[in-house]
Design a protein around this motif. Structure first.
Motif, PDB file in Angstrom:
ATOM      1  N   PHE A 130      14.048   5.231  43.485  1.00 37.40           N
ATOM      2  CA  PHE A 130      15.331   5.868  43.179  1.00 37.40           C
ATOM      3  C   PHE A 130      16.429   5.255  44.022  1.00 37.40           C
ATOM      4  O   PHE A 130      16.240   4.980  45.210  1.00 37.40           O
ATOM      5  CB  PHE A 130      15.271   7.376  43.455  1.00 37.40           C
ATOM      6  CG  PHE A 130      16.616   8.050  43.349  1.00 37.40           C
ATOM      7  CD1 PHE A 130      17.200   8.280  42.116  1.00 37.40           C
ATOM      8  CD2 PHE A 130      17.307   8.454  44.492  1.00 37.40           C
ATOM      9  CE1 PHE A 130      18.449   8.888  42.014  1.00 37.40           C
ATOM     10  CE2 PHE A 130      18.547   9.067  44.404  1.00 37.40           C
ATOM     11  CZ  PHE A 130      19.113   9.280  43.154  1.00 37.40           C
ATOM     12  N   GLU A 131      17.573   5.032  43.393  1.00 35.64           N
ATOM     13  CA  GLU A 131      18.770   4.566  44.093  1.00 35.64           C
ATOM     14  C   GLU A 131      19.987   5.302  43.543  1.00 35.64           C
ATOM     15  O   GLU A 131      20.018   5.697  42.376  1.00 35.64           O
ATOM     16  CB  GLU A 131      18.973   3.058  43.927  1.00 35.64           C
ATOM     17  CG  GLU A 131      17.906   2.189  44.562  1.00 35.64           C
ATOM     18  CD  GLU A 131      17.946   2.166  46.073  1.00 35.64           C
ATOM     19  OE1 GLU A 131      19.014   2.520  46.649  1.00 35.64           O
ATOM     20  OE2 GLU A 131      16.921   1.818  46.684  1.00 35.64           O
ATOM     21  N   SER A 132      20.976   5.457  44.399  1.00 30.51           N
ATOM     22  CA  SER A 132      22.241   6.050  43.989  1.00 30.51           C
ATOM     23  C   SER A 132      23.368   5.120  44.405  1.00 30.51           C
ATOM     24  O   SER A 132      23.378   4.607  45.535  1.00 30.51           O
ATOM     25  CB  SER A 132      22.420   7.421  44.643  1.00 30.51           C
ATOM     26  OG  SER A 132      23.576   8.065  44.154  1.00 30.51           O
ATOM     27  N   PHE A 133      24.307   4.893  43.495  1.00 27.45           N
ATOM     28  CA  PHE A 133      25.404   3.962  43.738  1.00 27.45           C
ATOM     29  C   PHE A 133      26.723   4.717  43.599  1.00 27.45           C
ATOM     30  O   PHE A 133      27.059   5.201  42.518  1.00 27.45           O
ATOM     31  CB  PHE A 133      25.346   2.799  42.748  1.00 27.45           C
ATOM     32  CG  PHE A 133      24.041   2.041  42.792  1.00 27.45           C
ATOM     33  CD1 PHE A 133      23.862   0.984  43.671  1.00 27.45           C
ATOM     34  CD2 PHE A 133      22.987   2.412  41.973  1.00 27.45           C
ATOM     35  CE1 PHE A 133      22.659   0.294  43.716  1.00 27.45           C
ATOM     36  CE2 PHE A 133      21.771   1.737  42.011  1.00 27.45           C
ATOM     37  CZ  PHE A 133      21.612   0.669  42.893  1.00 27.45           C
ATOM     38  N   SER A 134      27.447   4.829  44.697  1.00 25.65           N
ATOM     39  CA  SER A 134      28.695   5.595  44.686  1.00 25.65           C
ATOM     40  C   SER A 134      29.807   4.817  43.989  1.00 25.65           C
ATOM     41  O   SER A 134      29.894   3.588  44.114  1.00 25.65           O
ATOM     42  CB  SER A 134      29.129   5.909  46.118  1.00 25.65           C
ATOM     43  OG  SER A 134      28.172   6.718  46.767  1.00 25.65           O
ATOM     44  N   TYR A 135      30.653   5.544  43.263  1.00 26.63           N
ATOM     45  CA  TYR A 135      31.855   4.937  42.716  1.00 26.63           C
ATOM     46  C   TYR A 135      32.853   4.703  43.845  1.00 26.63           C
ATOM     47  O   TYR A 135      32.967   5.520  44.770  1.00 26.63           O
ATOM     48  CB  TYR A 135      32.512   5.861  41.685  1.00 26.63           C
ATOM     49  CG  TYR A 135      31.735   6.045  40.407  1.00 26.63           C
ATOM     50  CD1 TYR A 135      30.916   5.035  39.903  1.00 26.63           C
ATOM     51  CD2 TYR A 135      31.844   7.230  39.682  1.00 26.63           C
ATOM     52  CE1 TYR A 135      30.224   5.214  38.718  1.00 26.63           C
ATOM     53  CE2 TYR A 135      31.157   7.415  38.492  1.00 26.63           C
ATOM     54  CZ  TYR A 135      30.345   6.409  38.019  1.00 26.63           C
ATOM     55  OH  TYR A 135      29.659   6.577  36.848  1.00 26.63           O
ATOM     56  N   ASP A 136      33.593   3.598  43.772  1.00 32.31           N
ATOM     57  CA  ASP A 136      34.666   3.428  44.745  1.00 32.31           C
ATOM     58  C   ASP A 136      35.835   4.333  44.349  1.00 32.31           C
ATOM     59  O   ASP A 136      35.882   4.885  43.248  1.00 32.31           O
ATOM     60  CB  ASP A 136      35.092   1.956  44.851  1.00 32.31           C
ATOM     61  CG  ASP A 136      35.595   1.368  43.541  1.00 32.31           C
ATOM     62  OD1 ASP A 136      36.360   2.049  42.823  1.00 32.31           O
ATOM     63  OD2 ASP A 136      35.232   0.219  43.235  1.00 32.31           O
TER      64      ASP A 136
END
Length: 400
Positions: free
Chosen positions: A46-52
């Motif tokens: 699992f990975e989570s990628f934040s919006y800028d």
């Protein structure tokens, strides 16, 4: 390609979730054996990628009638697909996997507008929903088949297109001895109440109660963003709220919103509780002289009380509940969880992590299940949750 997928005993699926909180993209790679109620899930990575900040603000504008336009919607449909593709490719890399090892991508898409009930005064505003992040772009960029755009199929058979999480909640969390509520606290809060039921139960026999409880982190996050001058996106661990005092009179005014009195099934989103709502409320309480600490505490209590009151009105009179299992970003807000426990002393408040399912990953895993069932031709909506006339197969396919 589809024939090869059908011949496999298990599928490796990358589930993608980007919710109404507009905080980023979650990618869960899981192995799924079987389908429907018999599906068994093994989380792999699992990975989570934040919006800028720029992308987040553009998405907020896109979700606003006052600030959006057709050109932006058209362009962002592709921009978000590219973002989703980058997220999947990066997750596979971090998992040490080749893309060829992923059989299927299942994408929720980014909701920009949701109309759960038709506008009786305007024939051109029927029950409808729009999630962007073009499936074909995602499939071409990743080289994998993609299933997505689930919600419209449920609406086509009379449902509200939401909530969809209850289907996966039922598969993953049903218990033979305990009634449970699965509470996701993302941008919007949504719950699934599952009575005690055995492993042999069928989807069509499940008497669930599921609906959106109201704002999850949506109002609170916007308040924190505004009060911090854009320096903070959320209240980490609920530390800011813990310093303040809940203003009971203000809270009662917030809970008088008509949405909370509506009977389930019901859904909501940024149309009711987005940036415009929050800025108007914030201006009002600042004019009353409330301190920033008290404002954050009251906004946090708004979420907690709206959830607890929804249970008391619509679930607990009809179903015996032993546990409330929280997931989503709100599960990390200790002050919010403490408020919930105080309001629900007869139920144990816990998180999905205690059951081996990451609270951050849960909704992405649920969409992996929806995509897996599409491949197997299994109806993957829950009419008792969405109000649909019948079970149906949700989703559309894009090939690489």
């Amino acid at each position: 390609m589809l024939r090869q997928l059908l011949e496999k005993k298990s599928l490796v699926v990358a589930g993608l979730m980007s919710g109404t909180s507009l905080d980023g993209i979650d990618v869960a790679i899981v192995r799924i054996d079987g389908c429907g109620m018999n599906a068994k899930v093994q989380p792999l990575h699992f990975e989570s990628f934040s919006y800028d900040e720029e992308l987040r603000e553009k998405l907020k504008a896109l979700c606003s009638v006052e600030h959006s336009d057709v050109a932006q919607v058209c362009g962002m449909n592709v921009v978000m697909a590219e973002k989703f593709a980058e997220a999947v490719l990066r997750t596979a890399e971090l998992a040490g996997m080749k893309m060829e090892e992923i059989d299927l991508i299942s994408s929720h898409g980014q909701t920009v507008w949701h109309i759960p009930l038709a506008d009786a005064a305007n024939a051109y505003l029927p029950k409808s929903t729009l999630q962007i992040g073009d499936l074909s772009v995602l499939a071409k960029r990743t080289g994998r088949p993609v299933v997505g755009d689930f919600r419209t199929a449920d609406m086509a058979v009379g449902g509200q297109g939401a909530p969809l999480a209850p289907y996966g909640d039922l598969i993953l969390f049903r218990d033979a001895a305990k009634g449970r509520i699965l509470q996701n606290i993302g941008g919007i809060g949504n719950c699934t109440a599952i009575p005690a039921m055995g492993e042999t139960a069928r989807v069509e026999d499940a008497e669930l109660i599921a609906f959106d409880t109201g704002p999850g982190n949506m109002v609170l996050d916007q308040v924190v963003h505004e009060l911090s001058g854009g320096q903070l996106a959320y209240d980490a661990d609920g530390a800011w709220a813990a310093r303040g005092k809940v203003q009971a009179d203000v809270l009662e005014q917030m809970l008088a919103h008509p949405y909370f009195a509506q009977l389930p099934p019901k859904t909501t989103g940024r149309e009711l509780f987005g940036k415009a709502y929050t800025l108007a409320w914030l201006a009002g309480v600042q004019a009353q002289g409330l301190s920033p600490d008290d404002i954050v505490a009251t906004a946090t209590a708004f979420t907690a009380h709206s959830i607890a009151r929804a249970y008391e009105a619509f679930i607990l009179p009809r179903m015996e509940i032993a546990e409330v299992i929280v997931s989503g970003g709100g599960a990390r807000n200790r002050t919010l969880l403490a408020m919930l426990q105080a309001l629900l002393p007869q139920q144990a408040i816990t998180t999905s992590d205690a059951f081996g399912i990451s609270g951050d990953a849960k909704e992405a895993i649920l969409f992996a299940l929806l995509g897996n069932d599409w491949i197997h031709g299994v109806p993957n909506n829950l009419p008792s949750a969405t109000g649909a006339d019948r079970p149906t197969i949700m989703g559309k396919l894009a090939l690489p």
